[in-house]
Motif scaffolding. Structure first.
Motif, PDB file in Angstrom:
ATOM      1  N   TRP A 220       0.848  -1.188   0.000  1.00 54.04           N
ATOM      2  CA  TRP A 220       0.000   0.000   0.000  1.00 54.04           C
ATOM      3  C   TRP A 220       0.888   1.244   0.000  1.00 54.04           C
ATOM      4  O   TRP A 220       1.181   1.805   1.040  1.00 54.04           O
ATOM      5  CB  TRP A 220      -0.927   0.005   1.217  1.00 54.04           C
ATOM      6  CG  TRP A 220      -1.616  -1.314   1.464  1.00 54.04           C
ATOM      7  CD1 TRP A 220      -1.573  -2.076   2.582  1.00 54.04           C
ATOM      8  CD2 TRP A 220      -2.457  -2.021   0.549  1.00 54.04           C
ATOM      9  NE1 TRP A 220      -2.327  -3.204   2.441  1.00 54.04           N
ATOM     10  CE2 TRP A 220      -2.880  -3.198   1.199  1.00 54.04           C
ATOM     11  CE3 TRP A 220      -2.898  -1.785  -0.755  1.00 54.04           C
ATOM     12  CZ2 TRP A 220      -3.713  -4.130   0.599  1.00 54.04           C
ATOM     13  CZ3 TRP A 220      -3.722  -2.712  -1.364  1.00 54.04           C
ATOM     14  CH2 TRP A 220      -4.126  -3.854  -0.698  1.00 54.04           C
ATOM     15  N   THR A 221       1.329   1.635  -1.179  1.00 53.47           N
ATOM     16  CA  THR A 221       2.236   2.778  -1.300  1.00 53.47           C
ATOM     17  C   THR A 221       1.498   4.083  -1.514  1.00 53.47           C
ATOM     18  O   THR A 221       2.130   5.127  -1.641  1.00 53.47           O
ATOM     19  CB  THR A 221       3.211   2.553  -2.470  1.00 53.47           C
ATOM     20  OG1 THR A 221       2.445   2.294  -3.661  1.00 53.47           O
ATOM     21  CG2 THR A 221       4.128   1.378  -2.181  1.00 53.47           C
ATOM     22  N   LEU A 222       0.162   4.044  -1.564  1.00 53.23           N
ATOM     23  CA  LEU A 222      -0.645   5.254  -1.697  1.00 53.23           C
ATOM     24  C   LEU A 222      -1.581   5.363  -0.510  1.00 53.23           C
ATOM     25  O   LEU A 222      -2.049   4.351   0.013  1.00 53.23           O
ATOM     26  CB  LEU A 222      -1.487   5.210  -2.986  1.00 53.23           C
ATOM     27  CG  LEU A 222      -0.777   5.329  -4.324  1.00 53.23           C
ATOM     28  CD1 LEU A 222      -1.789   5.207  -5.463  1.00 53.23           C
ATOM     29  CD2 LEU A 222      -0.030   6.643  -4.438  1.00 53.23           C
ATOM     30  N   PRO A 223      -1.873   6.583  -0.081  1.00 51.43           N
ATOM     31  CA  PRO A 223      -2.881   6.732   0.973  1.00 51.43           C
ATOM     32  C   PRO A 223      -4.273   6.416   0.416  1.00 51.43           C
ATOM     33  O   PRO A 223      -4.553   6.616  -0.765  1.00 51.43           O
ATOM     34  CB  PRO A 223      -2.761   8.212   1.374  1.00 51.43           C
ATOM     35  CG  PRO A 223      -2.181   8.886   0.166  1.00 51.43           C
ATOM     36  CD  PRO A 223      -1.273   7.876  -0.480  1.00 51.43           C
ATOM     37  N   ALA A 224      -5.132   5.928   1.261  1.00 50.79           N
ATOM     38  CA  ALA A 224      -6.494   5.585   0.830  1.00 50.79           C
ATOM     39  C   ALA A 224      -7.307   6.855   0.595  1.00 50.79           C
ATOM     40  O   ALA A 224      -7.093   7.875   1.264  1.00 50.79           O
ATOM     41  CB  ALA A 224      -7.172   4.711   1.876  1.00 50.79           C
ATOM     42  N   PRO A 225      -8.235   6.833  -0.356  1.00 52.20           N
ATOM     43  CA  PRO A 225      -9.099   7.998  -0.583  1.00 52.20           C
ATOM     44  C   PRO A 225      -9.893   8.320   0.684  1.00 52.20           C
ATOM     45  O   PRO A 225     -10.397   7.428   1.366  1.00 52.20           O
ATOM     46  CB  PRO A 225     -10.014   7.551  -1.725  1.00 52.20           C
ATOM     47  CG  PRO A 225      -9.301   6.410  -2.381  1.00 52.20           C
ATOM     48  CD  PRO A 225      -8.529   5.731  -1.296  1.00 52.20           C
ATOM     49  N   GLY A 226     -10.023   9.596   0.983  1.00 54.95           N
ATOM     50  CA  GLY A 226     -10.743  10.015   2.184  1.00 54.95           C
ATOM     51  C   GLY A 226     -12.092  10.620   1.840  1.00 54.95           C
ATOM     52  O   GLY A 226     -12.450  10.827   0.675  1.00 54.95           O
ATOM     53  N   GLY A 227     -12.859  10.903   2.885  1.00 55.33           N
ATOM     54  CA  GLY A 227     -14.145  11.576   2.718  1.00 55.33           C
ATOM     55  C   GLY A 227     -15.163  10.771   1.937  1.00 55.33           C
ATOM     56  O   GLY A 227     -15.883  11.331   1.092  1.00 55.33           O
ATOM     57  N   VAL A 228     -15.243   9.465   2.192  1.00 53.93           N
ATOM     58  CA  VAL A 228     -16.184   8.616   1.467  1.00 53.93           C
ATOM     59  C   VAL A 228     -17.591   8.849   2.020  1.00 53.93           C
ATOM     60  O   VAL A 228     -17.842   8.650   3.211  1.00 53.93           O
ATOM     61  CB  VAL A 228     -15.802   7.138   1.569  1.00 53.93           C
ATOM     62  CG1 VAL A 228     -16.771   6.270   0.775  1.00 53.93           C
ATOM     63  CG2 VAL A 228     -14.369   6.928   1.084  1.00 53.93           C
ATOM     64  N   THR A 229     -18.515   9.271   1.165  1.00 62.69           N
ATOM     65  CA  THR A 229     -19.891   9.559   1.569  1.00 62.69           C
ATOM     66  C   THR A 229     -20.854   9.015   0.521  1.00 62.69           C
ATOM     67  O   THR A 229     -20.473   8.774  -0.635  1.00 62.69           O
ATOM     68  CB  THR A 229     -20.132  11.067   1.736  1.00 62.69           C
ATOM     69  OG1 THR A 229     -19.835  11.734   0.495  1.00 62.69           O
ATOM     70  CG2 THR A 229     -19.269  11.653   2.835  1.00 62.69           C
ATOM     71  N   MET A 230     -22.106   8.856   0.926  1.00 61.80           N
ATOM     72  CA  MET A 230     -23.151   8.419   0.010  1.00 61.80           C
ATOM     73  C   MET A 230     -24.185   9.536  -0.123  1.00 61.80           C
ATOM     74  O   MET A 230     -24.706  10.041   0.875  1.00 61.80           O
ATOM     75  CB  MET A 230     -23.818   7.142   0.509  1.00 61.80           C
ATOM     76  CG  MET A 230     -25.054   6.721  -0.291  1.00 61.80           C
ATOM     77  SD  MET A 230     -24.716   6.435  -2.063  1.00 61.80           S
ATOM     78  CE  MET A 230     -24.022   4.774  -1.994  1.00 61.80           C
TER      79      MET A 230
ATOM     80  N   ALA B  79      -1.847  12.662  -2.985  1.00 64.39           N
ATOM     81  CA  ALA B  79      -0.474  12.189  -3.181  1.00 64.39           C
ATOM     82  C   ALA B  79      -0.002  12.479  -4.604  1.00 64.39           C
ATOM     83  O   ALA B  79      -0.796  12.537  -5.551  1.00 64.39           O
ATOM     84  CB  ALA B  79      -0.396  10.691  -2.891  1.00 64.39           C
ATOM     85  N   HIS B  80       1.310  12.654  -4.735  1.00 66.36           N
ATOM     86  CA  HIS B  80       1.887  12.912  -6.052  1.00 66.36           C
ATOM     87  C   HIS B  80       1.803  11.659  -6.924  1.00 66.36           C
ATOM     88  O   HIS B  80       2.056  10.546  -6.468  1.00 66.36           O
ATOM     89  CB  HIS B  80       3.350  13.341  -5.925  1.00 66.36           C
ATOM     90  CG  HIS B  80       4.041  13.490  -7.242  1.00 66.36           C
ATOM     91  ND1 HIS B  80       3.770  14.519  -8.122  1.00 66.36           N
ATOM     92  CD2 HIS B  80       4.977  12.698  -7.846  1.00 66.36           C
ATOM     93  CE1 HIS B  80       4.510  14.372  -9.197  1.00 66.36           C
ATOM     94  NE2 HIS B  80       5.267  13.281  -9.066  1.00 66.36           N
ATOM     95  N   CYS B  81       1.421  11.859  -8.188  1.00 65.29           N
ATOM     96  CA  CYS B  81       1.315  10.747  -9.137  1.00 65.29           C
ATOM     97  C   CYS B  81       1.693  11.251 -10.519  1.00 65.29           C
ATOM     98  O   CYS B  81       1.166  12.274 -10.982  1.00 65.29           O
ATOM     99  CB  CYS B  81      -0.110  10.181  -9.136  1.00 65.29           C
ATOM    100  SG  CYS B  81      -0.337   8.777 -10.252  1.00 65.29           S
ATOM    101  N   ASP B  82       2.636  10.543 -11.173  1.00 68.02           N
ATOM    102  CA  ASP B  82       3.081  10.962 -12.502  1.00 68.02           C
ATOM    103  C   ASP B  82       2.030  10.691 -13.570  1.00 68.02           C
ATOM    104  O   ASP B  82       2.062  11.287 -14.652  1.00 68.02           O
ATOM    105  CB  ASP B  82       4.387  10.237 -12.867  1.00 68.02           C
ATOM    106  CG  ASP B  82       5.531  10.655 -11.956  1.00 68.02           C
ATOM    107  OD1 ASP B  82       5.511  11.810 -11.468  1.00 68.02           O
ATOM    108  OD2 ASP B  82       6.442   9.827 -11.720  1.00 68.02           O
TER     109      ASP B  82
ATOM    110  N   ALA C 135      -7.571   3.719  -4.488  1.00 58.78           N
ATOM    111  CA  ALA C 135      -6.924   4.480  -5.558  1.00 58.78           C
ATOM    112  C   ALA C 135      -5.756   3.691  -6.134  1.00 58.78           C
ATOM    113  O   ALA C 135      -5.184   2.812  -5.481  1.00 58.78           O
ATOM    114  CB  ALA C 135      -6.435   5.821  -5.027  1.00 58.78           C
ATOM    115  N   ALA C 136      -5.406   4.031  -7.373  1.00 59.62           N
ATOM    116  CA  ALA C 136      -4.272   3.409  -8.049  1.00 59.62           C
ATOM    117  C   ALA C 136      -3.533   4.471  -8.843  1.00 59.62           C
ATOM    118  O   ALA C 136      -4.149   5.309  -9.515  1.00 59.62           O
ATOM    119  CB  ALA C 136      -4.734   2.283  -8.967  1.00 59.62           C
ATOM    120  N   CYS C 137      -2.202   4.420  -8.759  1.00 63.25           N
ATOM    121  CA  CYS C 137      -1.344   5.304  -9.553  1.00 63.25           C
ATOM    122  C   CYS C 137      -0.319   4.411 -10.242  1.00 63.25           C
ATOM    123  O   CYS C 137       0.681   4.003  -9.634  1.00 63.25           O
ATOM    124  CB  CYS C 137      -0.663   6.334  -8.657  1.00 63.25           C
ATOM    125  SG  CYS C 137       0.534   7.375  -9.533  1.00 63.25           S
ATOM    126  N   GLY C 138      -0.577   4.078 -11.488  1.00 64.25           N
ATOM    127  CA  GLY C 138       0.269   3.109 -12.175  1.00 64.25           C
ATOM    128  C   GLY C 138       0.145   1.763 -11.498  1.00 64.25           C
ATOM    129  O   GLY C 138      -0.940   1.205 -11.346  1.00 64.25           O
TER     130      GLY C 138
END
Length: 297
Positions: free
Chosen positions: A23-33, A49-52, A106-109
């Motif tokens: 898990w090299t990325l932080p998880a998405p926050g503020g999940v709401t319905m 987070a930074h992502c190329d 989330a996914a970055c590459g």
């Protein structure tokens, strides 16, 4: 013993490396319905987070069937896999009245974040129903009530009554798929009032719409207005054609008699002949003076 210890230490290092690297990325926050009128939209905050490359998100859900029968498995939301958006429409995925768990990652590459769950179970019965948008139209002795943007699986209750006689109101029900309610055989010349409300069950319903009232014009009014407009247009077109034809085909002598030109009054003419009367004494004083050109010597 020494070899076994080395193997254990190596496995510990590898596991620690793996746990910190998966898990090299932080998880998405503020999940709401956001659920309004049975339209369910899962939302979350964009990843900071930074992502190329573009950050992509995936959504999964888990209902009562997946939890109890499929041993707690999760189902991919088909329309929300590797999406760049920070929202997901789950209206057709959450198709029962059971409780659902929802999560997003989330996914970055090749880098992935951990899953972040909605902090509470969601049930579509918790949706918010808004006041129905209603429009009235009189068709002879009938009343047509039209609705727009009704929630799925809802029932619309329409109350119709004569003005000042709400105690004798008639209540109609229709499924939301119908969209239009036709109330026929109403009394001509009487004003009727209408109010509507949407409901999913006996406990979940919207507020009532504002009351709208219209007068019933009767079955003959449907053709009176267009007929009057048509006759008026024909008469005006005939008059314009008659005037145009008269101007084009007018004879010279007839036109002169129709368009007779009166002479200008004397006061408006430019060739004035002004004479000033003189008395005999003044006339004697006036002598004709003849001016001779000078001759140079």
């Amino acid at each position: 013993m020494t070899q076994s210890l080395q193997v254990v230490m190596m496995m510990t290092v590898l596991l620690g490396f793996t746990d910190s690297d998966v898990w090299t990325l932080p998880a998405p926050g503020g999940v709401t319905m956001d659920s309004v009128n049975m339209k369910h939209i899962l939302k979350w905050l964009p990843l900071q987070a930074h992502c190329d490359t573009a950050v992509l998100y995936s959504v999964q859900f888990q209902g009562e069937f997946e939890l109890t029968v499929l041993n707690g498995s999760w189902v991919d939301a088909p329309e929300c896999q590797q999406t760049p958006h920070t929202h997901c429409d789950l209206t057709f995925d959450l198709g029962s009245d059971s409780d659902y768990n929802l999560r997003v990652r989330a996914a970055c590459g090749s880098k992935l974040s951990s899953w972040n769950k909605l902090d509470h179970n969601f049930n579509r019965r918790d949706t918010v129903l808004t006041v129905p948008e209603m429009a009235l139209m009189v068709d002879g002795d009938a009343l047509q009530v039209t609705f727009d943007k009704l929630p799925l699986t809802a029932v619309v209750t329409v109350t119709v009554w004569k003005r000042d006689d709400e105690l004798q109101a008639v209540v109609y029900t229709m499924p939301s798929e119908q969209k239009v309610l036709h109330v026929a055989a109403l009394q001509e010349g009487v004003e009727y009032c209408v109010r509507a409300q949407t409901a999913l069950n006996t406990q979940l319903h919207s507020s009532s719409s504002d009351t709208q009232c219209v007068s019933i014009t009767g079955p003959d009014a449907a053709w009176k207005k267009p007929t009057t407009v048509t006759v008026t247009v024909i008469i005006m077109a005939g008059l314009l054609f008659a005037v145009f034809w008269s101007v084009v085909h007018c004879r010279a002598d007839a036109c002169q008699s129709y368009f007779h030109k009166d002479p200008l009054p004397q006061s408006l003419r430019s060739d004035w002949d002004i004479q000033i009367p003189l008395s005999p004494e003044e006339a004697e004083l006036c002598e004709q003076i003849k001016v001779m050109p000078s001759v140079d010597c």
